[in-house]
Scaffold this active site. Structure first.
Site, mmCIF file in Angstrom:
data_model
loop_
_atom_site.group_PDB
_atom_site.id
_atom_site.type_symbol
_atom_site.label_atom_id
_atom_site.label_comp_id
_atom_site.label_asym_id
_atom_site.label_seq_id
_atom_site.Cartn_x
_atom_site.Cartn_y
_atom_site.Cartn_z
ATOM 1 N N ILE A 35 0.649 -1.211 0.236
ATOM 2 C CA ILE A 35 0.085 -0.011 -0.116
ATOM 3 C C ILE A 35 0.800 1.248 -0.158
ATOM 4 O O ILE A 35 0.305 2.264 -0.322
ATOM 5 C CB ILE A 35 -0.914 0.177 1.050
ATOM 6 N N ALA A 48 -5.388 -3.394 5.130
ATOM 7 C CA ALA A 48 -4.070 -3.843 5.223
ATOM 8 C C ALA A 48 -3.388 -3.223 6.294
ATOM 9 O O ALA A 48 -3.409 -1.918 6.738
ATOM 10 C CB ALA A 48 -3.376 -3.598 3.948
ATOM 11 N N THR A 90 -9.623 -0.174 14.890
ATOM 12 C CA THR A 90 -9.659 -0.869 16.034
ATOM 13 C C THR A 90 -10.261 -0.326 17.206
ATOM 14 O O THR A 90 -10.241 1.028 17.401
ATOM 15 C CB THR A 90 -8.327 -1.677 16.183
ATOM 16 N N ASP A 91 -10.647 -0.864 18.419
ATOM 17 C CA ASP A 91 -11.106 -0.259 19.503
ATOM 18 C C ASP A 91 -10.030 -0.199 20.357
ATOM 19 O O ASP A 91 -10.120 0.760 21.302
ATOM 20 C CB ASP A 91 -11.876 -1.240 20.190
ATOM 21 N N GLU A 92 -8.918 -0.652 19.866
ATOM 22 C CA GLU A 92 -7.833 -0.121 20.684
ATOM 23 C C GLU A 92 -7.170 1.281 20.833
ATOM 24 O O GLU A 92 -6.731 1.653 21.528
ATOM 25 C CB GLU A 92 -6.486 -0.967 20.415
ATOM 26 N N TYR A 100 1.190 -0.297 18.242
ATOM 27 C CA TYR A 100 0.182 -0.548 17.288
ATOM 28 C C TYR A 100 -1.123 0.238 17.207
ATOM 29 O O TYR A 100 -1.511 0.911 16.054
ATOM 30 C CB TYR A 100 -0.490 -2.030 17.684
ATOM 31 N N ALA A 121 -1.517 3.151 18.692
ATOM 32 C CA ALA A 121 -0.840 4.919 18.074
ATOM 33 C C ALA A 121 -0.968 5.120 16.736
ATOM 34 O O ALA A 121 -1.345 5.965 16.119
ATOM 35 C CB ALA A 121 0.445 4.967 18.793
ATOM 36 N N LYS A 136 -2.713 3.030 14.416
ATOM 37 C CA LYS A 136 -3.920 2.952 14.089
ATOM 38 C C LYS A 136 -4.851 4.006 14.196
ATOM 39 O O LYS A 136 -5.325 4.712 13.257
ATOM 40 C CB LYS A 136 -4.787 1.630 14.480
ATOM 41 N N ARG A 195 -11.264 -8.559 27.523
ATOM 42 C CA ARG A 195 -11.253 -8.273 25.829
ATOM 43 C C ARG A 195 -12.858 -8.565 25.421
ATOM 44 O O ARG A 195 -13.424 -9.214 25.919
ATOM 45 C CB ARG A 195 -10.253 -9.138 25.033
HETATM 46 P P1 NAD Z 1 -3.790 -9.553 9.707
HETATM 47 O O1 NAD Z 1 -2.618 -9.411 10.319
HETATM 48 O O2 NAD Z 1 -4.169 -10.963 9.823
HETATM 49 O O3 NAD Z 1 -3.654 -9.254 8.057
HETATM 50 C C1 NAD Z 1 -3.037 -8.105 7.553
HETATM 51 C C2 NAD Z 1 -2.922 -8.164 6.003
HETATM 52 O O4 NAD Z 1 -2.314 -7.031 5.502
HETATM 53 C C3 NAD Z 1 -2.028 -9.347 5.656
HETATM 54 O O5 NAD Z 1 -2.775 -10.059 4.504
HETATM 55 C C4 NAD Z 1 -0.800 -8.696 5.263
HETATM 56 O O6 NAD Z 1 -0.291 -9.199 3.898
HETATM 57 C C5 NAD Z 1 -1.444 -7.426 4.728
HETATM 58 N N1 NAD Z 1 -0.501 -6.107 4.639
HETATM 59 C C6 NAD Z 1 0.269 -5.764 5.697
HETATM 60 N N2 NAD Z 1 1.175 -4.896 5.434
HETATM 61 C C7 NAD Z 1 0.827 -4.607 4.133
HETATM 62 C C8 NAD Z 1 1.382 -3.422 2.925
HETATM 63 N N3 NAD Z 1 2.211 -2.481 3.609
HETATM 64 N N4 NAD Z 1 0.742 -3.533 2.008
HETATM 65 C C9 NAD Z 1 -0.347 -4.404 1.592
HETATM 66 N N5 NAD Z 1 -0.629 -5.298 2.441
HETATM 67 C C10 NAD Z 1 -0.101 -5.459 3.536
HETATM 68 O O7 NAD Z 1 -4.701 -8.592 10.168
HETATM 69 P P2 NAD Z 1 -6.444 -8.727 10.575
HETATM 70 O O8 NAD Z 1 -6.358 -9.141 12.083
HETATM 71 O O9 NAD Z 1 -6.891 -9.289 9.514
HETATM 72 O O10 NAD Z 1 -6.830 -6.953 10.801
HETATM 73 C C11 NAD Z 1 -7.245 -6.701 9.493
HETATM 74 C C12 NAD Z 1 -7.697 -4.959 9.885
HETATM 75 O O11 NAD Z 1 -8.620 -5.165 10.919
HETATM 76 C C13 NAD Z 1 -6.367 -4.243 10.366
HETATM 77 O O12 NAD Z 1 -6.536 -2.892 9.824
HETATM 78 C C14 NAD Z 1 -6.577 -4.119 11.874
HETATM 79 O O13 NAD Z 1 -6.008 -3.169 12.702
HETATM 80 C C15 NAD Z 1 -8.144 -4.331 12.060
HETATM 81 N N6 NAD Z 1 -8.620 -4.951 13.110
HETATM 82 C C16 NAD Z 1 -8.306 -6.259 13.687
HETATM 83 C C17 NAD Z 1 -8.993 -6.831 14.714
HETATM 84 C C18 NAD Z 1 -8.563 -8.015 15.020
HETATM 85 O O14 NAD Z 1 -9.145 -8.614 16.185
HETATM 86 N N7 NAD Z 1 -7.732 -8.938 14.289
HETATM 87 C C19 NAD Z 1 -9.918 -6.101 15.211
HETATM 88 C C20 NAD Z 1 -10.344 -4.817 15.077
HETATM 89 C C21 NAD Z 1 -9.464 -4.114 13.802
HETATM 90 P P1 TYD Z 2 -3.928 -10.834 21.134
HETATM 91 O O1 TYD Z 2 -4.950 -11.942 20.842
HETATM 92 O O2 TYD Z 2 -2.952 -10.305 20.826
HETATM 93 O O3 TYD Z 2 -5.019 -9.355 20.967
HETATM 94 P P2 TYD Z 2 -4.759 -7.860 21.288
HETATM 95 O O4 TYD Z 2 -3.986 -7.629 22.042
HETATM 96 O O5 TYD Z 2 -5.146 -6.963 20.080
HETATM 97 O O6 TYD Z 2 -6.174 -7.766 22.307
HETATM 98 O O7 TYD Z 2 -4.108 -10.854 22.765
HETATM 99 C C1 TYD Z 2 -5.489 -10.913 23.451
HETATM 100 C C2 TYD Z 2 -5.420 -10.939 24.825
HETATM 101 O O8 TYD Z 2 -4.641 -12.140 25.247
HETATM 102 C C3 TYD Z 2 -4.521 -9.619 25.480
HETATM 103 O O9 TYD Z 2 -4.732 -9.176 26.590
HETATM 104 C C4 TYD Z 2 -3.113 -10.524 25.417
HETATM 105 C C5 TYD Z 2 -3.306 -11.558 25.934
HETATM 106 N N1 TYD Z 2 -2.442 -12.750 25.585
HETATM 107 C C6 TYD Z 2 -1.724 -13.630 26.540
HETATM 108 O O10 TYD Z 2 -2.000 -13.677 27.516
HETATM 109 N N2 TYD Z 2 -0.830 -14.541 26.050
HETATM 110 C C7 TYD Z 2 -0.554 -14.785 24.561
HETATM 111 O O11 TYD Z 2 0.244 -15.574 24.183
HETATM 112 C C8 TYD Z 2 -1.191 -13.780 23.587
HETATM 113 C C9 TYD Z 2 -0.838 -13.760 22.171
HETATM 114 C C10 TYD Z 2 -2.371 -12.669 24.109
#
Ligand code: NAD
Ligand code: TYD
Length: 382
Positions: free
Chosen positions: A62, A84, A139-141, A188, A190, A192, A252
């Site tokens: 991107i 992404a 994200t909510d973070e 992370y 910050a 986002k 969470r």
């Molecule tokens: P993920 O890490 O599983 O996937 C990220 C994807 O982005 C990967 O396919 C990676 O190859 C691609 N990517 C990374 N850098 C890139 C770049 N420079 N150019 C193009 N592609 C790139 O992430 P996810 O968990 O699927 O999260 C997706 C989105 O949702 C993120 O923006 C994240 O902040 C947001 N989000 C995630 C959660 C969650 O619980 N996982 C919750 C709320 C919001």
């Molecule tokens: P995670 O899946 O990394 O999501 P996020 O940090 O975005 O909430 O972690 C979820 C919760 O679990 C978080 O409070 C951190 C905790 N955690 C552990 O206790 N052990 C682990 O090995 C991981 C990856 C997360």
């Protein structure tokens, strides 16, 4: 109606569910999955739809402004759903620069390309008929951490009522609402938060038709096993220690990934321009409690005596700056667009555990890194 949409990060966890939903639900749309394929991107997540005529994969960063702008022109796009990102908090603590590069600079580059492209197809800026949307997934973070509080005399979790009128269990009296001030704590969040600010600035400054959503923790199939739930399912299966950060007391709010994808579909089509919507399931869990549910579910599905693997729980040093509690109030989304999660948590976790146990080959590929080598070989010839 025909539409051409770029989905960034479509080879990742949530992105692959969004791509699958759009490709299957909208045969008249062309879905272009733009993904760099970092360690978190995996085309095996999309095996079932990769040959569909309305799907195209483009390996691109991107941050590559020229490449992204040209792709927008070539494909005559009229929408972007931007997922992404670098997404793992622990990695951001070790390497914040990569997070600033992708999440901030990458989003800015994408916004600038989208703005120039959109102005070129819509010279009056925002014709009333225009369907163009830049939809940013966040994200909510970004809101920071909530405290664990409870009404006097009542032990958490206690039953409370959201502004939508829905009753749910909570570990505190405050919730993340859309008007809350941003207070990110990790590199992370910050990064986002910064990208969210740029999205808003591009609407307010240039009129780019944007929408932003902030979602709680997702769980479900195809999540990279560095995140809590898939990591622990895999470790339990192989009887490896389960590293619980701190006392496991952090809370969470968990949402099944397909429900997030459904919300994204709804908001992309019906969300109001310049609005923010919070997405969450009113489903708060202490880490240690969710870990016990996961252990019991894995043990039951593998035919082990229930709780046989509880002794794998290993308390380790806490994550630096570990946010105590996240809790989303998604009443606005429910009130204005009628979205609700479709799955009860028990059903979602059962489906999730079953999927990982049935897809050990996917897990083995991802954990061995073979799939990364596969991409290097595949793309080095192009
Ligand atoms: P993920 O890490 O599983 O996937 C990220 C994807 O982005 C990967 O396919 C990676 O190859 C691609 N990517 C990374 N850098 C890139 C770049 N420079 N150019 C193009 N592609 C790139 O992430 P996810 O968990 O699927 O999260 C997706 C989105 O949702 C993120 O923006 C994240 O902040 C947001 N989000 C995630 C959660 C969650 O619980 N996982 C919750 C709320 C919001
Ligand atoms: P995670 O899946 O990394 O999501 P996020 O940090 O975005 O909430 O972690 C979820 C919760 O679990 C978080 O409070 C951190 C905790 N955690 C552990 O206790 N052990 C682990 O090995 C991981 C990856 C997360």
């Amino acid at each position: 109606m025909k539409r051409n949409i770029i989905i960034t990060g479509g080879a990742g966890f949530i992105g692959s569910h969004v791509v699958r939903l759009f490709v299957n639900k909208y045969p008249d749309y062309k879905i272009i999955n733009l993904d760099k394929l970092t360690y978190a991107g995996n085309l095996a997540n999309l095996k079932d739809i990769e040959n569909k005529p309305n799907y195209k994969f483009v390996r691109m960063d991107i941050c590559d402004f020229d490449g992204v702008y040209k792709l927008m022109q070539d494909e005559q796009i009229d929408g972007i759903i931007h997922l992404a990102a670098e997404s793992h908090v622990d990695r951001s603590i070790k390497d914040p620069f990569t997070f600033a590069q992708t999440n901030v600079m990458g989003t800015l580059s994408l916004l600038q390309a989208a703005k120039l492209y959109w102005q070129s197809i819509d010279p009056d800026f925002c014709l009333p008929t225009s369907v163009f949307r830049f939809y940013h997934i966040s994200t909510d973070e970004v809101y920071g951490a909530l405290e664990m509080t409870h009404p006097e005399g009542i032990e958490p979790p206690f039953t409370t009522k959201a502004s939508s009128g829905k009753h749910h269990l909570a570990y505190g009296e405050k919730f993340f609402t859309e008007d809350l001030k941003y207070q990110p704590h990790s590199p992370y969040s910050a990064a986002k938060a910064s990208s969210d600010h740029f999205v808003r600035a591009f609407h307010d400054t240039y009129g780019l038709p944007t929408v932003v959503t902030n979602c709680s923790n997702n769980y479900g199939p195809y999540q990279f096993p560095e995140k809590l739930i898939p990591l622990f399912i895999n470790n339990i299966r192989h009887r490896k220690p389960l590293p619980v950060y701190g006392k496991g007391e952090n809370v969470r709010d968990w949402l099944y990934v397909e429900d997030h994808a459904r919300a994204i579909d709804l908001i992309f089509h019906e969300g109001k321009i310049a609005e923010t919507y919070n997405i969450g399931g009113f489903n708060e869990w202490k880490n240690i409690d969710i870990i016990k549910v996961v252990i019991n579910t894995v043990d039951r599905l593998l035919g082990r005596p229930e709780g046989a693997d509880l002794d794998l729980i290993t308390y380790v040093t806490d994550r630096a700056g570990h946010d105590m509690r996240y809790a989303i109030d998604s009443s606005k989304l429910q009130r204005e667009l009628g979205w609700e999660p479709s799955l009860q948590f028990e059903e979602g976790i059962e489906r999730t555990v079953r999927w990982y146990l049935d897809n050990q080959e996917w897990m083995d590929n991802v954990t061995s890194g073979d799939y990364l080598k596969y991409y290097e070989d595949m793309y080095s010839h192009r």
